[in-house]
Scaffold this active site. Sequence first.
Site, PDB file in Angstrom:
ATOM      1  N   GLY A  16      15.403  -1.416  15.903  1.00  0.00           N
ATOM      2  CA  GLY A  16      14.528  -0.690  15.069  1.00  0.00           C
ATOM      3  C   GLY A  16      13.999   0.546  15.576  1.00  0.00           C
ATOM      4  N   GLY A  19      12.869   0.425  19.245  1.00  0.00           N
ATOM      5  CA  GLY A  19      13.964   0.361  20.183  1.00  0.00           C
ATOM      6  C   GLY A  19      14.872   1.534  20.169  1.00  0.00           C
ATOM      7  CG  PHE A 120      -0.759   5.435   2.947  1.00  0.00           C
ATOM      8  CD1 PHE A 120       0.199   5.782   2.026  1.00  0.00           C
ATOM      9  CD2 PHE A 120      -0.566   4.128   3.503  1.00  0.00           C
ATOM     10  CE1 PHE A 120       1.348   5.212   1.869  1.00  0.00           C
ATOM     11  CE2 PHE A 120       0.550   3.612   3.436  1.00  0.00           C
ATOM     12  CZ  PHE A 120       1.747   4.095   2.575  1.00  0.00           C
ATOM     13  CD  GLN A 240      -1.627  -4.682   7.145  1.00  0.00           C
ATOM     14  OE1 GLN A 240      -0.621  -4.215   7.215  1.00  0.00           O
ATOM     15  NE2 GLN A 240      -2.738  -4.412   7.432  1.00  0.00           N
ATOM     16  CG  HIS A 242       1.484  -4.763   1.641  1.00  0.00           C
ATOM     17  ND1 HIS A 242       1.426  -4.176   0.660  1.00  0.00           N
ATOM     18  CD2 HIS A 242       1.612  -3.598   2.439  1.00  0.00           C
ATOM     19  CE1 HIS A 242       1.458  -3.018   0.335  1.00  0.00           C
ATOM     20  NE2 HIS A 242       1.623  -2.679   1.630  1.00  0.00           N
ATOM     21  CG  LEU A 252       6.374  -3.215   0.692  1.00  0.00           C
ATOM     22  CD1 LEU A 252       4.737  -3.762   0.806  1.00  0.00           C
ATOM     23  CD2 LEU A 252       6.579  -2.545   2.087  1.00  0.00           C
ATOM     24  CB  THR A 254       5.043   1.847  -0.824  1.00  0.00           C
ATOM     25  OG1 THR A 254       4.175   2.488   0.294  1.00  0.00           O
ATOM     26  CG2 THR A 254       5.187   2.581  -1.921  1.00  0.00           C
ATOM     27  CD  GLU A 255      -2.136   1.057   1.940  1.00  0.00           C
ATOM     28  OE1 GLU A 255      -2.147  -0.019   2.159  1.00  0.00           O
ATOM     29  OE2 GLU A 255      -2.611   2.051   2.643  1.00  0.00           O
ATOM     30  NE  ARG A 286      -1.122  -1.561   4.031  1.00  0.00           N
ATOM     31  CZ  ARG A 286       0.009  -1.110   4.499  1.00  0.00           C
ATOM     32  NH1 ARG A 286       0.643  -1.932   5.629  1.00  0.00           N
ATOM     33  NH2 ARG A 286       0.781  -0.078   4.127  1.00  0.00           N
ATOM     34  CD  GLU A 387       5.551  -6.252  12.750  1.00  0.00           C
ATOM     35  OE1 GLU A 387       6.192  -5.767  12.200  1.00  0.00           O
ATOM     36  OE2 GLU A 387       4.897  -7.270  12.038  1.00  0.00           O
TER      37      GLU A 387
END
Lengths: 586, 233
Positions: A16, A19, A120, A240, A242, A252, A254-255, A286, A387
């Site tokens: 990801g 990495g 945001f 968390q 969301h 998801l 998005t915010e 959040r 993460e």
Amino acid sequence: MSIATQTFDAIIVGGGGAGLRASLELAQSGLKVAVVSKVFPTRSHTVSAQGGVNAALGNTDGSDDWRWHMYDTIMGSDFLGDQDAIEYMCKVAPETIYELEHMGLPFSRLDDGKIYQRAFGGQTRNFGRDLVHRTCCAADRTGHAMLHTLYQKNVQAKTKFLNEWFAIDLVKTDAGIAGVIALDIVSGEVVFLKARATILATGGAGRIFQSTTNAHINTGDGFGMALRAGLPLQDMEFWQFHPTGIAGAGVLITEGSRGEGGYLVNKDGERYMERYAPHLKDLSCRDVVARSTMIEIREGRGCGPKGEYTLLKLDHLGADVIDKRLPGIRELARTFAGVDPVKDPIPVIPTCHYIMGGIPTNINAQVVTLDRNGVDKPVEGVYAAGECACVSVHGANRLGANSLLDIVVFGRAAGLHVQQSVREGLGFREPTQSDLEAALAGLNRWNNNTKGESVDEIRVALQKVMQDDFGVFRTAENMQEGFKKLKALQERLQYAAIKDKSNCFNTTRIEALELDNLMATALATAYLANERTESRGAHARYDFPERDDQNWLKHSVYYADGRIAFRPINMAPREVDAIKLQAREQ
Amino acid sequence: MRFSIYRYNPETDEKPYMKDYDVDVVEHDCHMVLDALLAIKNHMDDTLTFRRSCREGVCGSDGMNINGKNGLACTLSLDSMKEPVVIRPLPGLPVTRDLVVDMTQFYEQYDKVQPFLQNSDPLPAKERLQSPTDRAKLDGLYECILCACCTTSCPSFWWNPDKFVGPAGLLQAYRFIADSRDTEMDERLADLTDPFSVFRCRGIMNCVDVCPKGLNPTKAINHIKELMLEKSV
């Protein structure tokens, strides 16, 4: 027993954003590196990140300051974040974003040609006074754009990829970590990847919950690996939720949809966040928005036939804004909620999204454990970023668009520190036969068990326990009940079995190994959530509703044997004054 | 609901075969094709093998051939599907096992177009500027998820998988040609002038028909051809 061995300067586990940022740094330095990824890198979960990445560029507002970004991040963390790490991240954020732009990331643009920045949650100027536009984005596909750009740059740098290889366990020696045992999914071959440095960038573990925005692959592999190697996990009680996962599907939204002007309404059409958080409203942190929404639903003001969700209203933005700024959201809402947000609101519910905790590291991304006196000690040869790591820049609650920042800042930091360590003579650690065998134990168990419950039976039960007893609101009673169920499941897991023992692309075996990691993650969460008798950030308890700085202004640390310890929070940034403890807007 | 699924495990099967599964899509709460595949794997036959990750159409893992057309299992609704739902691996690539294909050739064609920004100018201290109009030229190009639905639906790719770049690769080639920040347009075009890389595209447009993201590789390919013509005049 002999095992095939391949040797590298650095092995990166996970393809990801963290990495690939680390591997790029290392491949460009000329070191011999390889990325081990259980999926082709662009299938990693970074690809699903939507809203953007924070940096105080001041493009939309004319001015911004990384110190304000730092303040917001610390406030958002509910003071559990380490101030030195947050200072570092926010300060290098602008150069990190410019680097990505130079790499080719197709950011959205303002009329003057600069990177477009949107509002945001929790992002302010002048230390909390006004909303700021700090979130750089590529429409609502920022994670996709970032991950592909990083992969493309790695193609250019000729990084070696071991794609569709699954890292099973770290090889631990008395002196530190010697590398990883990995399985080539296509052939079934098991190999010891020996390295001077092993960087864990394995992402999150949202699949411990029934309902999650996370991909199927987010199974906490790095958490399981760390625990089995005797390394600690930190702050695992902080998950968390969301505020806006699509009800039912968990996908998801998005915010950034609220950043562009959308807002949440209850069944009376009331814009309820105005009542809970008069200042920041729908753009509060959040944890605040998720809790407020759950209260609305619990108190009978939810929407739908069962009143089990609220609505995210976007239609007032108009088709032009939605198509330009939120095209992916429109597509997802149509596919998974059957509504077109240009006309109708989207049914949403707080959904498990992100783990703030993880493998504790210092700001060089080196994994740390505690020595006999409870003092931090870096573990030789192993790093963590993204993460799966807990630096900690998110503390008890992550701000939206700080995760894409975290992965590039600390992926890069890991790459830089590995280079420096190798230059300074970081060598290899030689595992004994029993060190290697220990790392193969999990695989051997699954290969040898012939009769028992299936992976799916135990996985479903585990996800139900976590959803029921470790969700947005927690109580001792529920958690202890959940804890007992988890311990029983852990026992059952030892006797579970897979029927398919073939070698070629055996995804059942991979799911079995992943289940071990889900279980390890869930237990860490349960232990630490039970222990922390306060409410802070995303850890909200009915029985202890207040933040308790007297007793709980500290990181909690968990080892696989159930041991719990604590680490102090860093309150000493290097360049600026510490942000003093204060209450958050609720 | 009945599903007829392509099965092949090279360790145990001499040749591929189709196997039927009857799935209670209500009991297992299946909305998309992927939900049904997961229900089969979790409740009926754990040897069934396929790729999946994000389950929301952005990672590109679960491209497969569903009722004769390439698409993503996670975004195709079962609602209007004709039964039995026939599921096969993406055509034109070697099958590794069941619905998993070996995508090496697909990725090699991607790498061939140098899919990364190249700019020989000195780096500015901040971002390179790009007007919203120039940025808009990347829309419809950068969103590709590398699922291979397009390339494996293309007869030209089936014939020359080693020489024809294919729609996904060419879409990426044009994504960088079209980027105002990239300075290597001439080189990029020159690299594609052989008879195969671009010119095997016959405008069949299967790629456009199947793209789960609604992208249009044929249009990008035509732009490349136009630019070649322009440059040669």
